[in-house]
Design a protein around this motif. Structure first.
Motif, short mmCIF file in Angstrom:
data_model
loop_
_atom_site.label_atom_id
_atom_site.label_comp_id
_atom_site.label_asym_id
_atom_site.label_seq_id
_atom_site.Cartn_x
_atom_site.Cartn_y
_atom_site.Cartn_z
N LEU A 60 -8.63 13.78 -5.02
CA LEU A 60 -8.60 13.45 -6.58
C LEU A 60 -9.23 14.84 -6.99
CD1 LEU A 60 -10.70 9.99 -6.84
CD2 LEU A 60 -8.03 10.49 -7.38
N PRO A 94 -3.74 1.06 4.58
CA PRO A 94 -4.87 0.32 4.50
C PRO A 94 -5.92 0.61 5.66
CG PRO A 94 -3.25 -1.44 4.39
CD PRO A 94 -2.70 -0.21 4.65
N PHE A 126 0.78 -1.33 -0.05
CA PHE A 126 0.29 -0.02 -0.05
C PHE A 126 0.84 1.41 0.00
CE2 PHE A 126 -3.04 3.08 1.51
CZ PHE A 126 -4.24 2.55 0.98
N GLU A 146 -10.53 -1.14 -9.35
CA GLU A 146 -9.31 -0.55 -8.91
C GLU A 146 -8.44 -0.01 -9.98
OE1 GLU A 146 -7.61 0.38 -5.86
OE2 GLU A 146 -6.11 0.98 -7.29
N LEU A 176 -12.76 5.48 -2.20
CA LEU A 176 -12.16 6.61 -3.24
C LEU A 176 -11.50 7.89 -2.31
CD1 LEU A 176 -14.12 6.18 -6.37
CD2 LEU A 176 -11.99 5.20 -6.09
N SER A 214 -3.92 7.82 1.00
CA SER A 214 -3.76 7.44 2.41
C SER A 214 -2.55 6.57 2.71
CB SER A 214 -4.96 6.43 2.84
OG SER A 214 -4.71 5.67 4.09
#
Ligand SMILES: C[S@@+](CC[C@H](N)C(=O)[O-])C[C@H]1O[C@@H](n2cnc3c(N)ncnc32)[C@H](O)[C@@H]1O
Length: 192
Positions: A122, A23, A7, A72, A117, A20
């Motif tokens: 974003l 996880p 991750f 994903e 998300l 992030s």
């Protein structure tokens, strides 16, 4: 490779897209699944699967592999989750095309959208496209659940998502603060 490391690598490659550094914790993942009972006519669509932290808890609720579809964007993460959950269907694709990707899967109606998300990081135009996709599922009768981190709760993009949803589907059901997560988070749910 260890999930946290996998991750972190994805985060370092694309910090804004992953959103992030770690996880979701078991506590947050479990809360994301509270009261959710899918079946093949009312499936779970997971947006932003990552290393599958939530998928582990989603899997426990499934009565069959035809009750789930995961989307994903990150190619490496997709190969990681396919290895971990060989019976589940994952599409390497963009949540901006979620409706078409679901249609192509030939799976049943989406009854639950479980979304991780990172709307806060974003680009706005991507968020707008994804909101439009969520709207299409909501029009058909659906539960939409996501989480927002406490430290980002009042950032403009976090507020924008809540406003978008509130204007259409009313005030969210908000969980208590889940402190056993890095960082602490709330879950938010809307239903149609
Ligand atoms: C905050 S992580 C959540 C991962 C995991 N569900 C969890 O809770 O630990 C967000 C994930 O969304 C994915 N993602 C970001 N933008 C996406 C998009 N447009 N379409 C599909 N996945 C996307 C990232 O690659 C990342 O794996």
């Amino acid at each position: 490779m260890n999930d946290n490391l996998e991750f972190l690598q994805a985060f370092l490659k694309n910090p804004l897209g992953v959103g992030s550094i770690a996880p979701s914790s078991p506590e947050l993942s479990q809360r994301m699944m509270d009261g959710i009972v899918p079946d093949k006519d009312s499936i779970i669509l997971e947006l932003g699967v990552g290393t599958g932290a939530l998928t582990k808890y989603i899997q426990k609720t499934l009565s069959g592999e035809d009750c789930y579809l995961g989307i994903e964007l990150d190619r490496k993460l997709v190969s990681c989750i396919r290895g971990k959950y060989p019976d589940l269907k994952f599409v390497r694709g963009d949540a901006c095309n979620a409706h078409a990707l679901h249609r192509r899967s030939k799976l049943g109606k989406v009854g639950f959208v479980i979304c991780s998300l990172p709307f806060v990081s974003l680009p706005n135009e991507v968020n707008q496209k994804i909101y439009g996709e969520i709207e299409k599922f909501m029009e058909q009768g659906c539960v939409f659940r996501t989480y927002q981190y406490a430290h980002g709760f009042y950032l403009p993009s976090a507020i924008k998502l809540r406003e978008f949803m509130r204007n259409r589907y009313g005030v969210s059901e908000r969980s208590s603060l889940i402190v056993k997560n890095v960082p602490p988070a709330y879950t938010l749910t809307w239903r149609t």
